[in-house]
Each structure stands twice: as structure tokens, then as C-alpha cells.
Design a protein around this motif. Structure first.
Motif, PDB file in Angstrom:
ATOM      1  N   VAL A  94       2.844   5.614  -8.243  1.00 49.54           N
ATOM      2  CA  VAL A  94       2.178   6.360  -9.313  1.00 49.54           C
ATOM      3  C   VAL A  94       1.053   7.204  -8.731  1.00 49.54           C
ATOM      4  CG1 VAL A  94       0.744   6.093 -11.382  1.00 49.54           C
ATOM      5  CG2 VAL A  94       2.799   4.693 -11.106  1.00 49.54           C
ATOM      6  N   GLN A  95       0.266   6.601  -7.846  1.00 52.74           N
ATOM      7  CA  GLN A  95      -0.862   7.306  -7.241  1.00 52.74           C
ATOM      8  C   GLN A  95      -0.389   8.418  -6.306  1.00 52.74           C
ATOM      9  OE1 GLN A  95      -2.742   3.887  -5.475  1.00 52.74           O
ATOM     10  NE2 GLN A  95      -3.956   3.426  -7.302  1.00 52.74           N
ATOM     11  N   MET A  96       0.678   8.172  -5.572  1.00 53.79           N
ATOM     12  CA  MET A  96       1.160   9.155  -4.601  1.00 53.79           C
ATOM     13  C   MET A  96       1.707  10.404  -5.278  1.00 53.79           C
ATOM     14  SD  MET A  96       4.130   8.778  -1.667  1.00 53.79           S
ATOM     15  CE  MET A  96       3.176   7.671  -0.642  1.00 53.79           C
ATOM     16  N   TYR A  97       2.506  10.208  -6.338  1.00 50.08           N
ATOM     17  CA  TYR A  97       3.205  11.342  -6.946  1.00 50.08           C
ATOM     18  C   TYR A  97       2.467  11.977  -8.124  1.00 50.08           C
ATOM     19  CZ  TYR A  97       7.109  10.157  -3.964  1.00 50.08           C
ATOM     20  OH  TYR A  97       7.898   9.928  -2.853  1.00 50.08           O
TER      21      TYR A  97
ATOM     22  N   PHE B 249       4.647  17.539   0.450  1.00 49.37           N
ATOM     23  CA  PHE B 249       4.051  16.765   1.539  1.00 49.37           C
ATOM     24  C   PHE B 249       5.139  16.005   2.291  1.00 49.37           C
ATOM     25  CE2 PHE B 249       4.302  14.146  -2.173  1.00 49.37           C
ATOM     26  CZ  PHE B 249       4.486  12.846  -1.760  1.00 49.37           C
ATOM     27  N   PRO B 250       4.911  15.706   3.568  1.00 51.79           N
ATOM     28  CA  PRO B 250       5.921  15.003   4.368  1.00 51.79           C
ATOM     29  C   PRO B 250       5.878  13.505   4.121  1.00 51.79           C
ATOM     30  CG  PRO B 250       4.026  15.498   5.729  1.00 51.79           C
ATOM     31  CD  PRO B 250       3.738  16.095   4.376  1.00 51.79           C
ATOM     32  N   VAL B 251       7.055  12.862   4.106  1.00 50.40           N
ATOM     33  CA  VAL B 251       7.119  11.422   3.906  1.00 50.40           C
ATOM     34  C   VAL B 251       8.053  10.787   4.927  1.00 50.40           C
ATOM     35  CG1 VAL B 251       6.621  11.518   1.436  1.00 50.40           C
ATOM     36  CG2 VAL B 251       8.990  11.640   2.215  1.00 50.40           C
ATOM     37  N   GLU B 252       7.789   9.535   5.177  1.00 42.44           N
ATOM     38  CA  GLU B 252       8.646   8.704   6.028  1.00 42.44           C
ATOM     39  C   GLU B 252       9.217   7.619   5.121  1.00 42.44           C
ATOM     40  OE1 GLU B 252       7.639   7.259  10.324  1.00 42.44           O
ATOM     41  OE2 GLU B 252       6.793   5.832   8.889  1.00 42.44           O
TER      42      GLU B 252
ATOM     43  N   ILE C 117      21.358  -1.285  -5.871  1.00 36.60           N
ATOM     44  CA  ILE C 117      20.033  -0.676  -5.918  1.00 36.60           C
ATOM     45  C   ILE C 117      19.582  -0.350  -4.494  1.00 36.60           C
ATOM     46  CG2 ILE C 117      17.603  -1.104  -6.491  1.00 36.60           C
ATOM     47  CD1 ILE C 117      19.325  -0.756  -8.933  1.00 36.60           C
ATOM     48  N   VAL C 118      18.865   0.749  -4.346  1.00 44.07           N
ATOM     49  CA  VAL C 118      18.214   1.060  -3.078  1.00 44.07           C
ATOM     50  C   VAL C 118      16.713   0.852  -3.263  1.00 44.07           C
ATOM     51  CG1 VAL C 118      17.633   2.890  -1.437  1.00 44.07           C
ATOM     52  CG2 VAL C 118      19.979   2.663  -2.271  1.00 44.07           C
ATOM     53  N   LEU C 119      16.139  -0.010  -2.431  1.00 42.50           N
ATOM     54  CA  LEU C 119      14.700  -0.233  -2.434  1.00 42.50           C
ATOM     55  C   LEU C 119      14.113   0.616  -1.316  1.00 42.50           C
ATOM     56  CD1 LEU C 119      12.789  -3.574  -2.786  1.00 42.50           C
ATOM     57  CD2 LEU C 119      12.147  -1.937  -1.020  1.00 42.50           C
ATOM     58  N   ALA C 120      13.314   1.594  -1.676  1.00 40.83           N
ATOM     59  CA  ALA C 120      12.779   2.539  -0.691  1.00 40.83           C
ATOM     60  C   ALA C 120      11.268   2.405  -0.579  1.00 40.83           C
ATOM     61  CB  ALA C 120      13.149   3.967  -1.079  1.00 40.83           C
ATOM     62  N   THR C 121      10.790   2.279   0.647  1.00 35.90           N
ATOM     63  CA  THR C 121       9.356   2.284   0.930  1.00 35.90           C
ATOM     64  C   THR C 121       9.012   3.666   1.474  1.00 35.90           C
ATOM     65  OG1 THR C 121       9.402  -0.074   1.456  1.00 35.90           O
ATOM     66  CG2 THR C 121       7.502   1.176   2.231  1.00 35.90           C
ATOM     67  N   ILE C 122       8.083   4.340   0.830  1.00 39.27           N
ATOM     68  CA  ILE C 122       7.785   5.745   1.138  1.00 39.27           C
ATOM     69  C   ILE C 122       6.322   5.867   1.553  1.00 39.27           C
ATOM     70  CG2 ILE C 122       7.826   8.101   0.239  1.00 39.27           C
ATOM     71  CD1 ILE C 122       9.748   7.004  -1.973  1.00 39.27           C
ATOM     72  N   ARG C 123       6.097   6.463   2.717  1.00 36.40           N
ATOM     73  CA  ARG C 123       4.736   6.654   3.220  1.00 36.40           C
ATOM     74  C   ARG C 123       4.434   8.139   3.379  1.00 36.40           C
ATOM     75  NH1 ARG C 123       6.402   1.818   5.293  1.00 36.40           N
ATOM     76  NH2 ARG C 123       4.865   0.119   5.115  1.00 36.40           N
ATOM     77  N   ASP C 124       3.291   8.533   2.859  1.00 37.90           N
ATOM     78  CA  ASP C 124       2.802   9.907   3.024  1.00 37.90           C
ATOM     79  C   ASP C 124       2.267  10.035   4.452  1.00 37.90           C
ATOM     80  OD1 ASP C 124       1.426  12.295   3.053  1.00 37.90           O
ATOM     81  OD2 ASP C 124       0.324  11.929   1.196  1.00 37.90           O
ATOM     82  N   ILE C 125       2.876  10.904   5.240  1.00 39.74           N
ATOM     83  CA  ILE C 125       2.469  11.034   6.650  1.00 39.74           C
ATOM     84  C   ILE C 125       1.779  12.376   6.904  1.00 39.74           C
ATOM     85  CG2 ILE C 125       4.206   9.427   7.509  1.00 39.74           C
ATOM     86  CD1 ILE C 125       5.914  11.859   8.304  1.00 39.74           C
ATOM     87  N   THR C 126       1.160  12.916   5.878  1.00 47.06           N
ATOM     88  CA  THR C 126       0.450  14.192   6.024  1.00 47.06           C
ATOM     89  C   THR C 126      -0.613  14.114   7.113  1.00 47.06           C
ATOM     90  OG1 THR C 126       0.792  14.666   3.678  1.00 47.06           O
ATOM     91  CG2 THR C 126      -0.918  15.933   4.818  1.00 47.06           C
TER      92      THR C 126
ATOM     93  N   SER D 242       0.821  -1.219   0.000  1.00 50.14           N
ATOM     94  CA  SER D 242       0.000   0.000   0.000  1.00 50.14           C
ATOM     95  C   SER D 242       0.847   1.258   0.000  1.00 50.14           C
ATOM     96  CB  SER D 242      -0.940   0.002   1.210  1.00 50.14           C
ATOM     97  OG  SER D 242      -0.192  -0.063   2.419  1.00 50.14           O
ATOM     98  N   ALA D 243       2.063   1.181   0.516  1.00 50.90           N
ATOM     99  CA  ALA D 243       2.962   2.328   0.479  1.00 50.90           C
ATOM    100  C   ALA D 243       3.637   2.403  -0.888  1.00 50.90           C
ATOM    101  CB  ALA D 243       4.017   2.204   1.577  1.00 50.90           C
ATOM    102  N   ALA D 244       4.143   3.578  -1.222  1.00 48.55           N
ATOM    103  CA  ALA D 244       4.899   3.722  -2.460  1.00 48.55           C
ATOM    104  C   ALA D 244       6.228   2.988  -2.308  1.00 48.55           C
ATOM    105  CB  ALA D 244       5.139   5.192  -2.763  1.00 48.55           C
TER     106      ALA D 244
END
Length: 228
Positions: free
Chosen positions: A137-140, A188-191, A204-213, A116-118
């Protein structure tokens, strides 16, 4: 020319289980399915006419065990006449490894898209985005193709601090609060939680990004309430 075996080496007898005496002078007979025999005969006829060829197929040992084989057909002259040199290699383990890899990739893709997270994959040297999931895609607000033309710094509202955290981090990277920017310019803020891994010969860096607005709004509301 009559598709009859005139000689085999010891590797053949070990691979197929026949003795040399059993196989020399024979044709395919009923050892193989009719369709497969027809394909091989066509390849051999072309080789007799001077054309090389290669075929991956299933074949059968003397004991009835089926296995995967790669066969190369080369035109040669033997005793002054056109013949075909067929070089066979058992590729059963390679096929199994390829199937296991495909299954692994399918499981990875399923988990990647269900997150569910980016999730983004970033080349740690060039900072180019290598892959993204639907949530990204949905987040950005970009299409997937648009995102894959961007660098990780293009998503950040603080590009000067993004590059060092990707290039210099080791193992699991717990990146402090960051501010990212959508395609429409919204900040917007992200974690972010990221892990470094090797993929296709590159880091490669695999990053999980969560919108914490919403979380930030709730924290601010709690602070305002406490102050009152």
C-alpha cells in the motif's frame, strides 16, 4: 416430553462410555453444567414441537473426559408419541484442526504484514491481486481496497512482459528487473522474487517486491565516478 432418554445405539455407548442400561431412562442429571442442560432442553422442546435444530457444545464422557460434540435434533414419532432423535458426532479433532489453522493464519498474517518489502498474492490465471500487505500500500500509493481491484499488470510499466512471467513460471520465479508504476504515475525499478503455491483451490503467485531506486542511483553514481 419429559426429556428422558428412551433408547441409544451402540455408537452412543462407545462415544460416551455408558452402557445402554446405565443411560436408558435417565435425564441429564448432574452430568453436564446447568447452563448447557438448559440449552439442550430448549432445543429438544422445540424439536418435540416439530422444529429441527443443531448445536455445537462441550460434553462429558462417563470417565469425566470432556470433548466437543455436534448434535442435531430431529422431531420423530415413537410409539405414537412425539419424540426427539438426537444425533451426536465427536468434533474434537475438527475443532483442534480449526484452531491450528487459525493460529497458522494469524502467524502468516503477522509475518505478511511485518515484511518490509511489498508482498502481493496474485491469481496466476486471472492475474487479479488476491491480497497485499501494508508495505505494498505504501509503495504503490493505492489503498488496500483499490489494489485488490487491480490486476498485477496494472502495477507494471511493462504489462506485456508481466503476464507470461506469472502464468508460465514454475516453482520459485526469479523475475528480471522490472519497472513498476505508482498511483501518481511515478515509474520506478523493482526487484521481484516470486513463488507459486496452492491456496483455497487455486494457483497463487506470492511475490515479494523491492523498490531498488536508491540502489540504482548508487550504482549510477559509482559508474560516473569510475568514468571520471
Amino acid at each position: 416430553r419429559d426429556i428422558r432418554i428412551v433408547d441409544v445405539n451402540e455408537a452412543f455407548t462407545a462415544l460416551y462410555g455408558y452402557t445402554r442400561e446405565e443411560i436408558v431412562g435417565s435425564t441429564f442429571g448432574d452430568r453436564l453444567p446447568t447452563l448447557d442442560v438448559a440449552r439442550r432442553i430448549r432445543m429438544m422442546q422445540r424439536a418435540i414441537e416439530g422444529e429441527t435444530g443443531q448445536l455445537e457444545t462441550r460434553t462429558i464422557r462417563k470417565d469425566g473426559e470432556a470433548f466437543d460434540v455436534e448434535i442435531r435434533y430431529l422431531p420423530i414419532r415413537h410409539r405414537g408419541e412425539p419424540h426427539v432423535l438426537a444425533i451426536a458426532r465427536d468434533i474434537t479433532e475438527r475443532r483442534r484442526a480449526e484452531a491450528a489453522l487459525r493460529a497458522s493464519e494469524e502467524r502468516y498474517r503477522l509475518l505478511f504484514e511485518m515484511e518490509s518489502a511489498a508482498v502481493v498474492l496474485v491469481d496466476s490465471e486471472t492475474l487479479q491481486l488476491v491480497d497485499v500487505n501494508i508495505a505494498a500500500v505504501q509503495m504503490y500509493g493505492y489503498s488496500r481496497d483499490e489494489l485488490l481491484r487491480l490486476a498485477a499488470t496494472d502495477l507494471s510499466n511493462e504489462p506485456e512482459s508481466t503476464a507470461p512471467s506469472i502464468r508460465d513460471g514454475k516453482g520459485t520465479l526469479n523475475i528480471p528487473l522490472r519497472w513498476h508504476r505508482r498511483k501518481d504515475g511515478t515509474v520506478f525499478p523493482v526487484e521481484i522474487t516470486a513463488n507459486r503455491l496452492a491456496l483455497d483451490g487455486r494457483q497463487i503467485v506470492l511475490a515479494t517486491i523491492r523498490d531498488i531506486t536508491e540502489r540504482k542511483h548508487a550504482e549510477q553514481a559509482l559508474r560516473d565516478s569510475e568514468e571520471q
